[in-house]
Motif scaffolding. Structure first.
Motif, mmCIF file in Angstrom:
data_model
loop_
_atom_site.group_PDB
_atom_site.id
_atom_site.type_symbol
_atom_site.label_atom_id
_atom_site.label_comp_id
_atom_site.label_asym_id
_atom_site.label_seq_id
_atom_site.Cartn_x
_atom_site.Cartn_y
_atom_site.Cartn_z
ATOM 1 N N ARG A 107 0.813 -1.221 0.000
ATOM 2 C CA ARG A 107 0.000 0.000 0.000
ATOM 3 C C ARG A 107 0.845 1.270 0.000
ATOM 4 N N ASP A 108 2.066 1.208 0.508
ATOM 5 C CA ASP A 108 2.922 2.393 0.529
ATOM 6 C C ASP A 108 3.247 2.887 -0.877
ATOM 7 N N TRP A 109 3.101 2.005 -1.876
ATOM 8 C CA TRP A 109 3.427 2.376 -3.254
ATOM 9 C C TRP A 109 2.195 2.753 -4.063
ATOM 10 N N TRP A 110 1.032 2.675 -3.502
ATOM 11 C CA TRP A 110 -0.169 3.043 -4.251
ATOM 12 C C TRP A 110 -0.153 4.545 -4.551
ATOM 13 N N GLY A 111 -0.479 4.907 -5.774
ATOM 14 C CA GLY A 111 -0.534 6.302 -6.184
ATOM 15 C C GLY A 111 0.816 6.940 -6.429
ATOM 16 N N LYS A 112 1.886 6.137 -6.504
ATOM 17 C CA LYS A 112 3.231 6.692 -6.676
ATOM 18 C C LYS A 112 3.871 6.321 -8.018
ATOM 19 N N HIS A 125 10.566 -3.471 -23.649
ATOM 20 C CA HIS A 125 11.216 -4.782 -23.622
ATOM 21 C C HIS A 125 10.532 -5.762 -24.579
ATOM 22 N N PHE A 126 9.209 -5.773 -24.587
ATOM 23 C CA PHE A 126 8.492 -6.731 -25.434
ATOM 24 C C PHE A 126 8.479 -6.308 -26.906
ATOM 25 N N ILE A 127 8.569 -5.037 -27.180
ATOM 26 C CA ILE A 127 8.771 -4.611 -28.568
ATOM 27 C C ILE A 127 10.123 -5.109 -29.056
ATOM 28 N N ARG A 128 11.135 -4.948 -28.217
ATOM 29 C CA ARG A 128 12.497 -5.316 -28.623
ATOM 30 C C ARG A 128 12.685 -6.833 -28.735
ATOM 31 N N HIS A 129 12.178 -7.595 -27.779
ATOM 32 C CA HIS A 129 12.521 -9.018 -27.711
ATOM 33 C C HIS A 129 11.429 -9.979 -28.186
ATOM 34 N N ALA A 130 10.197 -9.504 -28.265
ATOM 35 C CA ALA A 130 9.121 -10.387 -28.729
ATOM 36 C C ALA A 130 8.500 -9.898 -30.036
ATOM 37 N N GLY A 131 8.955 -8.735 -30.503
ATOM 38 C CA GLY A 131 8.383 -8.193 -31.734
ATOM 39 C C GLY A 131 6.929 -7.781 -31.579
ATOM 40 N N THR A 132 6.531 -7.435 -30.357
ATOM 41 C CA THR A 132 5.135 -7.068 -30.106
ATOM 42 C C THR A 132 4.805 -5.760 -30.821
ATOM 43 N N GLU A 133 3.666 -5.761 -31.497
ATOM 44 C CA GLU A 133 3.245 -4.585 -32.257
ATOM 45 C C GLU A 133 1.982 -3.935 -31.703
ATOM 46 N N ARG A 134 1.295 -4.630 -30.812
ATOM 47 C CA ARG A 134 0.039 -4.112 -30.272
ATOM 48 C C ARG A 134 -0.097 -4.550 -28.816
ATOM 49 N N PHE A 135 -0.473 -3.605 -27.972
ATOM 50 C CA PHE A 135 -0.736 -3.882 -26.565
ATOM 51 C C PHE A 135 -2.178 -3.491 -26.272
ATOM 52 N N PHE A 136 -2.837 -4.251 -25.405
ATOM 53 C CA PHE A 136 -4.209 -3.911 -25.068
ATOM 54 C C PHE A 136 -4.473 -4.203 -23.602
ATOM 55 N N GLY A 137 -5.539 -3.620 -23.109
ATOM 56 C CA GLY A 137 -5.893 -3.826 -21.716
ATOM 57 C C GLY A 137 -7.378 -3.651 -21.516
ATOM 58 N N MET A 138 -7.891 -4.277 -20.452
ATOM 59 C CA MET A 138 -9.298 -4.169 -20.076
ATOM 60 C C MET A 138 -9.357 -3.884 -18.582
ATOM 61 N N VAL A 139 -10.074 -2.841 -18.203
ATOM 62 C CA VAL A 139 -10.209 -2.512 -16.780
ATOM 63 C C VAL A 139 -11.666 -2.208 -16.483
ATOM 64 N N HIS A 140 -12.076 -2.415 -15.233
ATOM 65 C CA HIS A 140 -13.452 -2.060 -14.905
ATOM 66 C C HIS A 140 -13.561 -0.554 -14.731
ATOM 67 N N GLY A 141 -14.736 -0.032 -15.023
ATOM 68 C CA GLY A 141 -14.945 1.405 -15.073
ATOM 69 C C GLY A 141 -14.682 2.140 -13.775
ATOM 70 N N ARG A 142 -14.689 1.427 -12.642
ATOM 71 C CA ARG A 142 -14.438 2.069 -11.352
ATOM 72 C C ARG A 142 -12.947 2.241 -11.071
ATOM 73 N N ASN A 143 -12.114 1.559 -11.854
ATOM 74 C CA ASN A 143 -10.680 1.539 -11.565
ATOM 75 C C ASN A 143 -9.997 2.747 -12.216
ATOM 76 N N LEU A 144 -10.162 3.916 -11.594
ATOM 77 C CA LEU A 144 -9.685 5.158 -12.190
ATOM 78 C C LEU A 144 -8.167 5.205 -12.304
ATOM 79 N N SER A 145 -7.443 4.605 -11.363
ATOM 80 C CA SER A 145 -5.981 4.640 -11.436
ATOM 81 C C SER A 145 -5.472 3.848 -12.637
ATOM 82 N N SER A 146 -6.101 2.707 -12.935
ATOM 83 C CA SER A 146 -5.689 1.935 -14.112
ATOM 84 C C SER A 146 -6.020 2.680 -15.393
ATOM 85 N N ILE A 147 -7.177 3.304 -15.435
ATOM 86 C CA ILE A 147 -7.550 4.094 -16.615
ATOM 87 C C ILE A 147 -6.544 5.219 -16.824
#
Length: 198
Positions: A107-112, A125-147
């Motif tokens: 908890r000491d690291w939350w919001g930092k 790292h994943f662009i360089r070593h895995a050739g990743t071209e697209r990243f995506f994420g799904m979060v619930h609407g209440r999770n303002l810090s993740s958004i």
């Protein structure tokens, strides 16, 4: 300490940020590190949008645990104290695509800015070593810090699934918000590292 076997060159290497070391985890080590979180209501709500505790059996399939070839887990180690403050995973899914799961249990690291800092390093790292071209994420609407983290990193909001999930404990129904980022967007942004092209 034996390094977890990497299925792609470089993905099993430890990484460093200004404040953290991202140490790759094998399945058993990740399970031991995170098992107590299955009863932590705030971690559960962030990961599963529910306060419902997880059995050990269900936790064995947690998105925080690595899976050979497709999901890579990293302990987030505070450089100053040497302690783990959480776990960040990157899962390969679809054509040159990847998505994230993270839990900061200290908890000491939350919001930092710990998620922002470590995720930026993992994207490079994943662009360089895995050739990743697209990243995506799904979060619930209440999770303002993740958004906020997705927006700050340059992800685009590409849609919402309205009234998509229900918390089995509280009965609350909520939306899921979808984010996406392509390699060219990332490389035009402030967090990108130069990538040597062959």
């Amino acid at each position: 300490m034996k390094r977890p076997a990497a299925t792609r060159v470089g993905l099993g290497d430890p990484l460093e940020t200004a404040r953290f070391i991202l140490r790759p985890l094998g399945y058993i080590e990740a399970f031991r590190l995170t098992a107590s979180w299955r009863n932590d209501p705030e971690v559960l709500i962030a990961l599963f949008q529910s306060l419902k505790p997880r059995s050990l059996r269900k936790w064995m399939r947690s998105p925080l645990l690595p899976r050979p070839k497709v999901r890579f887990a990293y302990a987030i180690i505070d450089r100053e104290s040497g302690r783990s403050i959480g776990v960040h995973t990157v899962a390969l899914s679809g054509y040159r695509s990847a998505y994230f799961t993270v839990a900061v249990s200290d908890r000491d690291w939350w919001g930092k800015g710990a998620v922002l800092e470590t995720r930026a390093t993992l994207i490079n790292h994943f662009i360089r070593h895995a050739g990743t071209e697209r990243f995506f994420g799904m979060v619930h609407g209440r999770n303002l810090s993740s958004i906020f983290n997705y927006q700050r990193l340059g992800f685009s909001h590409v849609g919402s699934w309205h009234r998509h999930k229900q918390d089995p404990v509280s009965g609350e129904i909520f939306d899921v918000v979808l984010f996406e980022l392509f390699r060219e967007q990332w490389q035009a942004g402030p967090f990108a590292e130069a990538i040597d092209e062959p």
